[in-house]
Design an enzyme around this catalytic site. Sequence first.
Site, short mmCIF file in Angstrom:
data_model
loop_
_atom_site.label_atom_id
_atom_site.label_comp_id
_atom_site.label_asym_id
_atom_site.label_seq_id
_atom_site.Cartn_x
_atom_site.Cartn_y
_atom_site.Cartn_z
N ASP A 185 -7.07 5.99 18.12
CA ASP A 185 -5.73 5.90 17.54
C ASP A 185 -4.67 6.43 18.51
OD1 ASP A 185 -3.94 5.91 14.90
OD2 ASP A 185 -3.70 7.87 15.84
N GLU A 205 9.07 1.01 15.02
CA GLU A 205 9.23 2.47 15.04
C GLU A 205 8.07 3.18 14.35
OE1 GLU A 205 10.10 5.49 16.25
OE2 GLU A 205 12.10 4.63 16.41
N GLY A 265 0.85 -1.19 0.00
CA GLY A 265 0.00 0.00 0.00
C GLY A 265 0.88 1.23 0.00
N THR A 266 0.37 2.32 0.54
CA THR A 266 1.12 3.58 0.54
C THR A 266 2.49 3.40 1.19
OG1 THR A 266 -1.01 4.62 0.85
CG2 THR A 266 0.91 6.01 1.10
N GLY A 278 4.11 0.55 2.16
CA GLY A 278 4.89 -0.53 1.55
C GLY A 278 5.59 -0.07 0.28
N GLY A 327 4.72 8.30 13.16
CA GLY A 327 5.29 8.31 11.81
C GLY A 327 6.78 8.54 11.76
N LYS A 333 -1.58 4.35 20.51
CA LYS A 333 -0.17 4.78 20.44
C LYS A 333 0.37 5.08 21.84
CE LYS A 333 -0.60 6.68 15.77
NZ LYS A 333 -1.05 7.89 15.02
#
Lengths: 431, 431
Positions: free
Chosen positions: A201, A129, A12-13, A15, A134, A205
Amino acid sequence: MEKTKVGIIGLGTVGSGVAKILLDHGDRTARHAGRVLWLEKAAVRDLSKPRDCDLPDGVLTDSIDEVIDHPEIKVVAQLMGGIEPARSVMIRLLESGKDVVTANKALLAEHGPELFDKARELGRSIAFEASVAGGIPIIANLSQCLTSNQVTSLHGILNGTSNFILDKMHTEGAAYSDVVAEAQRLGYAEADPSMDVDGTDAAQKLAILCQLAFGARLNWRDIPRSGIDTVDLLDVNYAQEMGYKIKLLAIADLKEHGLDCEVNPALVRAGSPLGEVGGPFNAVLVKGDAVGPLFYHGQGAGQMPTASAVAADLIDTAVGRTAITFRTLGLWSDQVKGVDQADFATSTGKRYVRAMVEDSPGVLAKVTEAFGAEGISIASILQKEPLEGDTAVPLVVMTHRASEAATDRACAKIAALDACRGEPVKMWVRD
Amino acid sequence: MEKTKVGIIGLGTVGSGVAKILLDHGDRTARHAGRVLWLEKAAVRDLSKPRDCDLPDGVLTDSIDEVIDHPEIKVVAQLMGGIEPARSVMIRLLESGKDVVTANKALLAEHGPELFDKARELGRSIAFEASVAGGIPIIANLSQCLTSNQVTSLHGILNGTSNFILDKMHTEGAAYSDVVAEAQRLGYAEADPSMDVDGTDAAQKLAILCQLAFGARLNWRDIPRSGIDTVDLLDVNYAQEMGYKIKLLAIADLKEHGLDCEVNPALVRAGSPLGEVGGPFNAVLVKGDAVGPLFYHGQGAGQMPTASAVAADLIDTAVGRTAITFRTLGLWSDQVKGVDQADFATSTGKRYVRAMVEDSPGVLAKVTEAFGAEGISIASILQKEPLEGDTAVPLVVMTHRASEAATDRACAKIAALDACRGEPVKMWVRD
């Protein structure tokens, strides 16, 4: 030069971004790893789907087994989203002797203990990580750079979508629903943005970061949380008027009675590092007892920032650093005695409270009395003009430090006043 | 639990801090390293000097040889300042089979190539997180976290003393010499502050960072630099009026023609991350082609922040991560083809220029002509009232982007005008 053969599952984005780094910038990985990271196989669900990267012949496959069973692939970037089949595939990868790199925070927040135990049992490692913040390397910083500290507090803006939306509400005076639509148009928000805007979300995290920073083995569902989907433009404007910005803050503070964790929209002073985080950026402010305050600011999502983190993990794994860190930290291990979560009601802090009250004599006195009866001092009070076409006036109170429980009791008393319309809005103030 | 025996050479401020972490917080190093870091020996010059930490019997010695020759000590925090005997002691430590942790940036900036070659030859490692930016783990971040990136730019506030002084000039309107005296009183500046305020310290740190970020093997003396000792309060005030802060910036920008490195007082936009770095703090803004901008902010010096970095290096070395990083990066190695320094004169940027001119007809035209003749456009111009008891008026020009060489020629023309008094002041503007 030595080669480490790498597999990717999911193009996807993120990868595709990882594939680009490996294919186009082999010189970098060679320079920093002293070896070539060689993309051997990339497994996707649908071969016919157009993708964002050119792969050499023979790399693309629609069989996950070709990656799992490949005898020479040592490290796999497992970039499937969601819980299943991501969980089973990760276990199969570990069982087939591969070290795994993942960006899947939901999977770790749900199944971290199981997956990490499995990896330890098999002598393998998991690097993650990219699962939090991000491009900000907060995982490596907590795992390696701050190891001589007791982290005493961690405050983060961990959801870029929420930050983008709140920032737009502040800068453009636009209402929540309008900004969500814009965020969707720009690709900052999903068609269904609920996981981002309801605090899920950020809580997932935060649970991962608390494991690293405090050894706390939290279920993310136990982190008290609320999202930005209920933030009113009115409060954005009043906060701004008083020199604050509203931010979706994920916080973990080490207190005497345990670890105080929460995810909430909160007022943060304008001009402070966290208060000035704009757009879809992420930031983390960590305090350590030796190092003092350390502030990190960077891209929280996006193809290349996230791919940068995944590729750094691939390098760390290929050269052997990840194996060491994974072994020494004992993450999510029953063997590590961490800290427990504090009781929510004992949390203290300053609060922003906004009640809509009928503009009649004696109301202000009753509101201030409600705080006084709970021993809460008022730092400032703001009574605004009634909104257009309305008889109720917004009454904004900023308290000094008080317990969550006491503030809640005061708010309940205010809500029960005849003159009060609906429930008062309340938010933490974090200086 | 396994023990790694550690030595310290030098128990000054930082050394005492490291001893405190090892002695008082063995639980942390055990948790993060999976082993105990055991302080076996600490060598000092003068046993009778009072110190900031209580050492168990038998640890303190005034013989460096007791550390160097100790067969069980594997890792040594070598915390001597200056070049000699620090250099010889480090070589002896490496030769006796010890891995070394250092905070000595001057030593690395002078003798990095020799020392790193020596360590490689002997199969040993040198860790140096504490040598740059105190508590900010910028060395680990560049060495490990950003390895999949081409770093394209690095801008840092690397000298806390200079930042403290400039910040005070901005916030209190105090002159340079008064603030230096205050900084000395508070312990932020040495009795002889010249290395801090003349840009030497920042240039040495920048040379180390350029090695990591760009593979550039620079002699710090070749980095064009100026310090804050010539910054006039007048320019601090004008910068502020135009929405800027003056900061001592260490910059390295990757350009087509090479790496553009400089250390200079520069105008940074107020409200930007670097513009808002206050007090004695340090900060680094790194841009990577994958990760985008990453901003780090923390304590640049002080006992415990620096000790935090040294202790993290001791842990990394004890568990084996440093050995891997040291081997794979090939720092200061002739084998690694890095980037060369760009020619100073080809640097371009926006400039702040302030000339003191006699307030006579036609002067403004001559000044603007000087810029025009070099093809430099003027972004804004500010003519101020004459200073008290003076006939000359300050004329402040902000240019659009132009080359260093062209701006210098324009300034030379202005200096040569009859109406111009002395040399114009010029500083970069970094947005």
